[in-house]
Design a protein around this motif. Structure first.
Motif, PDB file in Angstrom:
ATOM      1  N   ALA A  86       6.701   1.898   3.975  1.00 39.67           N
ATOM      2  CA  ALA A  86       5.421   2.114   4.632  1.00 39.67           C
ATOM      3  C   ALA A  86       4.515   0.899   4.516  1.00 39.67           C
ATOM      4  O   ALA A  86       4.690   0.044   3.642  1.00 39.67           O
ATOM      5  CB  ALA A  86       4.724   3.333   4.014  1.00 39.67           C
ATOM      6  N   ILE A  87       3.529   0.858   5.407  1.00 38.99           N
ATOM      7  CA  ILE A  87       2.414  -0.080   5.323  1.00 38.99           C
ATOM      8  C   ILE A  87       1.135   0.731   5.150  1.00 38.99           C
ATOM      9  O   ILE A  87       0.970   1.788   5.771  1.00 38.99           O
ATOM     10  CB  ILE A  87       2.318  -0.945   6.599  1.00 38.99           C
ATOM     11  N   PHE A  88       0.262   0.252   4.278  1.00 38.76           N
ATOM     12  CA  PHE A  88      -1.048   0.883   4.084  1.00 38.76           C
ATOM     13  C   PHE A  88      -2.093  -0.101   4.603  1.00 38.76           C
ATOM     14  O   PHE A  88      -2.310  -1.163   4.019  1.00 38.76           O
ATOM     15  CB  PHE A  88      -1.283   1.188   2.602  1.00 38.76           C
ATOM     16  N   ALA A  89      -2.719   0.231   5.749  1.00 34.83           N
ATOM     17  CA  ALA A  89      -3.652  -0.686   6.412  1.00 34.83           C
ATOM     18  C   ALA A  89      -5.089  -0.358   6.011  1.00 34.83           C
ATOM     19  O   ALA A  89      -5.542   0.781   6.151  1.00 34.83           O
ATOM     20  CB  ALA A  89      -3.502  -0.584   7.927  1.00 34.83           C
ATOM     21  N   THR A  90      -5.802  -1.383   5.535  1.00 32.52           N
ATOM     22  CA  THR A  90      -7.186  -1.205   5.079  1.00 32.52           C
ATOM     23  C   THR A  90      -8.131  -2.027   5.950  1.00 32.52           C
ATOM     24  O   THR A  90      -7.709  -2.897   6.711  1.00 32.52           O
ATOM     25  CB  THR A  90      -7.334  -1.646   3.616  1.00 32.52           C
ATOM     26  N   LYS A 120       7.130   0.805  -5.639  1.00 30.20           N
ATOM     27  CA  LYS A 120       6.999  -0.642  -5.670  1.00 30.20           C
ATOM     28  C   LYS A 120       6.060  -1.051  -4.538  1.00 30.20           C
ATOM     29  O   LYS A 120       6.414  -0.941  -3.360  1.00 30.20           O
ATOM     30  CB  LYS A 120       8.377  -1.300  -5.508  1.00 30.20           C
ATOM     31  N   ILE A 121       4.875  -1.491  -4.913  1.00 29.77           N
ATOM     32  CA  ILE A 121       3.819  -1.765  -3.949  1.00 29.77           C
ATOM     33  C   ILE A 121       3.450  -3.240  -3.979  1.00 29.77           C
ATOM     34  O   ILE A 121       3.214  -3.813  -5.047  1.00 29.77           O
ATOM     35  CB  ILE A 121       2.578  -0.897  -4.236  1.00 29.77           C
ATOM     36  N   GLY A 122       3.392  -3.857  -2.811  1.00 29.41           N
ATOM     37  CA  GLY A 122       2.948  -5.235  -2.683  1.00 29.41           C
ATOM     38  C   GLY A 122       1.622  -5.295  -1.947  1.00 29.41           C
ATOM     39  O   GLY A 122       1.156  -4.307  -1.365  1.00 29.41           O
ATOM     40  N   MET A 123       0.981  -6.469  -1.955  1.00 27.78           N
ATOM     41  CA  MET A 123      -0.275  -6.654  -1.220  1.00 27.78           C
ATOM     42  C   MET A 123      -0.306  -8.070  -0.658  1.00 27.78           C
ATOM     43  O   MET A 123       0.141  -9.012  -1.318  1.00 27.78           O
ATOM     44  CB  MET A 123      -1.479  -6.427  -2.131  1.00 27.78           C
ATOM     45  N   VAL A 156       3.472  -1.817   1.392  1.00 32.91           N
ATOM     46  CA  VAL A 156       2.686  -3.042   1.330  1.00 32.91           C
ATOM     47  C   VAL A 156       1.272  -2.721   1.812  1.00 32.91           C
ATOM     48  O   VAL A 156       1.095  -2.113   2.881  1.00 32.91           O
ATOM     49  CB  VAL A 156       3.295  -4.163   2.191  1.00 32.91           C
ATOM     50  N   ILE A 157       0.282  -3.122   1.021  1.00 30.98           N
ATOM     51  CA  ILE A 157      -1.125  -2.934   1.384  1.00 30.98           C
ATOM     52  C   ILE A 157      -1.594  -4.190   2.110  1.00 30.98           C
ATOM     53  O   ILE A 157      -1.419  -5.309   1.615  1.00 30.98           O
ATOM     54  CB  ILE A 157      -1.978  -2.674   0.132  1.00 30.98           C
ATOM     55  N   VAL A 158      -2.166  -4.002   3.308  1.00 32.08           N
ATOM     56  CA  VAL A 158      -2.566  -5.138   4.142  1.00 32.08           C
ATOM     57  C   VAL A 158      -3.967  -4.903   4.695  1.00 32.08           C
ATOM     58  O   VAL A 158      -4.525  -3.809   4.591  1.00 32.08           O
ATOM     59  CB  VAL A 158      -1.581  -5.340   5.316  1.00 32.08           C
TER      60      VAL A 158
END
Length: 513
Positions: free
Chosen positions: A69-73, A100-103, A177-179
């Motif tokens: 997934a992608i988490f869009a902020t 496992k989360i990236g940013m 991934v948080i973007v």
């Protein structure tokens, strides 16, 4: 109130905590972690990324579980707050259970909040504020610890961090991934099926972001999930109307939950009425009707499981669903055997949803748990029911059916008080060796090289049928020149070793899990 002030209000800790908790609670459901599938992955990510001229990627097929997934902020501040909120929420979990989360973000239009357009990705970190750059350095340091890399925000390393993170997302090595804006334009990954959105999106920017999830992969991933924490319904409808003829091609919204559930309920009712469990399905026409009906139920269930409302509202009990899957797999084996027996028989009108069956795959750990219960109940009257439950579970599993005799033999041999897991590993190791020895003897293979070939297959998760490795296990050509020729011999050995591999893969902790 300005847009910037509104965004700050939306960063209230209580609201963010609720969103983080919801995301973690529903992550496995939305990304279908109960499903597994074969996927081509790059195995030398770091080496190919850091080279001056990108090295040729080394690929191999591996079985992976679920999607990512992608988490869009809406801003860099929001991204960093969410990153550390997810980190804190998972701190108490064992490492193996943490996502496992990236940013990643950079300077520029990433700070825009209206979402009308999403600028192309840039790699300018020098103009980030001191705080934003420090937070990004922390996230990259966490990433380095996860994957043994050495990236940072310097000009010569940040671009390679982007490439590395991008490939690991495509490999399904990262969960999320948080973007801010990065990865919302132009990035394609078949493993990506969910976009969590806490930002305003409009017009072309909305279409671009939504399109990240619409790469169809298999019968499990037939659509993407958009989980919006803001009211984007009106903007979504406007964007689809505005761009529907061109840029939004491939984006089709799912119908409301109630529509799918009504169809599901109608088909399950028909299934129970027409094909009650325990009654044989007589005739090919009836069998085809059952296959089509149950396949439709599997497809509907696959969609419904993404809706929160479906949990607890399944009509079929777990046992009924398991028994119907067993009947479905019986027919799958029967029709497959018919096709093999009569090469002119073409069943193009029959589609088996085996990948959807595997979504509820029974694993060996579950079987061993039932064996433990069976042993505890032995002689108390409940053991017959537990033995039947073990058989039903095996029959309903595509991957365990060819292991049925192994499981049944093990149940017969299990001791009164030994460790079930230890006994299983010992039992499987002995059977693996005995059956491989029989193949070696029957085909007069080179023993050491055959064992090396099989060990490599268990390590990599697949049998390699091309290259020289399979040839090296064969005896000298002169020994079997009268036995159908080298080509036939090689094909027969490949089939035998392939069947052996499928039979034992996933059963032993010694190179099979």
């Amino acid at each position: 109130m300005s847009a910037i002030d509104t965004e700050r209000a939306l960063l209230a800790p209580e609201r963010m905590t609720q969103i983080v908790d919801y995301t973690l609670t529903h992550f496995e459901q939305k990304t279908k972690r109960s499903s597994s599938y074969e996927h081509s992955v790059v195995t030398n990510v770091h080496e190919s990324t850091r080279a001056r001229r990108q090295a040729e990627a080394t690929r191999e097929r591996k079985r992976v579980r679920g999607f990512n997934a992608i988490f869009a902020t809406a801003s860099i501040e929001a991204a960093t707050r969410y990153y550390f909120a997810f980190h804190e929420a998972q701190r108490h979990l064992p490492e193996a259970q943490r996502l496992k989360i990236g940013m990643i973000y950079s300077y520029g239009a990433n700070e825009a909040v209206d979402g009308t357009t999403l600028d192309d990705e840039a790699f300018d970190t020098d103009r980030l504020s001191s705080d934003a750059r420090t937070q990004l350095e922390i996230a990259i340091a966490d990433y380095n610890e996860m994957f043994g890399t050495s990236y940072d925000t310097s000009a010569d390393k940040f671009g390679n961090y982007y490439k590395d993170l991008s490939q690991r997302l495509k490999n399904r090595e990262l969960d999320m991934v948080i973007v801010v804006n990065m990865f919302l334009t132009g990035f394609d990954a078949t493993t990506l099926n969910t976009l969590w959105v806490d930002k305003n999106l409009r017009a072309h920017g909305l279409i671009q972001a939504y399109s990240r999830t619409n790469r169809i992969l298999n019968s499990v991933k037939t659509y993407g999930n958009i989980v919006a924490f803001r009211d984007l319904e009106e903007e979504t409808n406007k964007a689809l109307e505005l761009f529907g003829n061109k840029d939004a091609r491939g984006i089709v919204l799912l119908k409301p939950y109630g529509d799918y559930y009504a169809d599901y309920a109608e088909k399950v009712t028909e299934l129970l009425d027409r094909f009650p469990l325990g009654q044989q399905i007589i005739g090919e026409a009836a069998q085809k009707d059952f296959i089509a009906l149950f396949g439709a139920i599997l497809r509907l269930t696959n969609i419904l499981t993404s809706f929160d409302d479906f949990a607890g509202n399944e009509i079929l009990t777990d046992r009924q669903a398991q028994d119907f899957r067993s009947v479905y797999l019986d027919l799958y084996a029967e029709f497959r055997d018919k096709d093999k027996a009569d090469k002119e028989a073409i069943n193009d009108d029959i589609v088996f949803e085996i990948e959807l069956i595997k979504q509820v795959e029974i694993n060996v750990d579950y079987i061993l748990m039932l064996v433990e219960k069976y042993r505890a109940a032995h002689g108390d009257g409940d053991d017959k029911e537990l033995r039947a439950e073990i058989s039903r579970a095996v029959d309903a599993s595509p991957s365990l059916r060819n292991k049925r005799d192994l499981i049944e033999d093990f149940v017969e041999r299990v001791t009164v008080d030994g460790s079930i897991d230890d006994e299983w590993q010992t039992f499987i190791a002995a059977r693996r060796e005995a059956e491989l020895e029989a193949i070696i003897a029957d085909e007069n293979l080179r023993a050491d090289r055959t064992r090396e070939f099989i060990d490599t297959a268990f390590r990599d998760g697949a049998i390699r049928t091309s290259g020289t490795a399979i040839t090296r296990v064969l005896p000298p050509a002169s020994r079997f020149s009268a036995d159908g020729g080298h080509g036939e011999k090689k094909q027969r050995v490949i089939e035998k070793l392939g069947t052996y591999f499928e039979r034992f893969f996933g059963l032993s902790s010694n190179g099979g899990n």
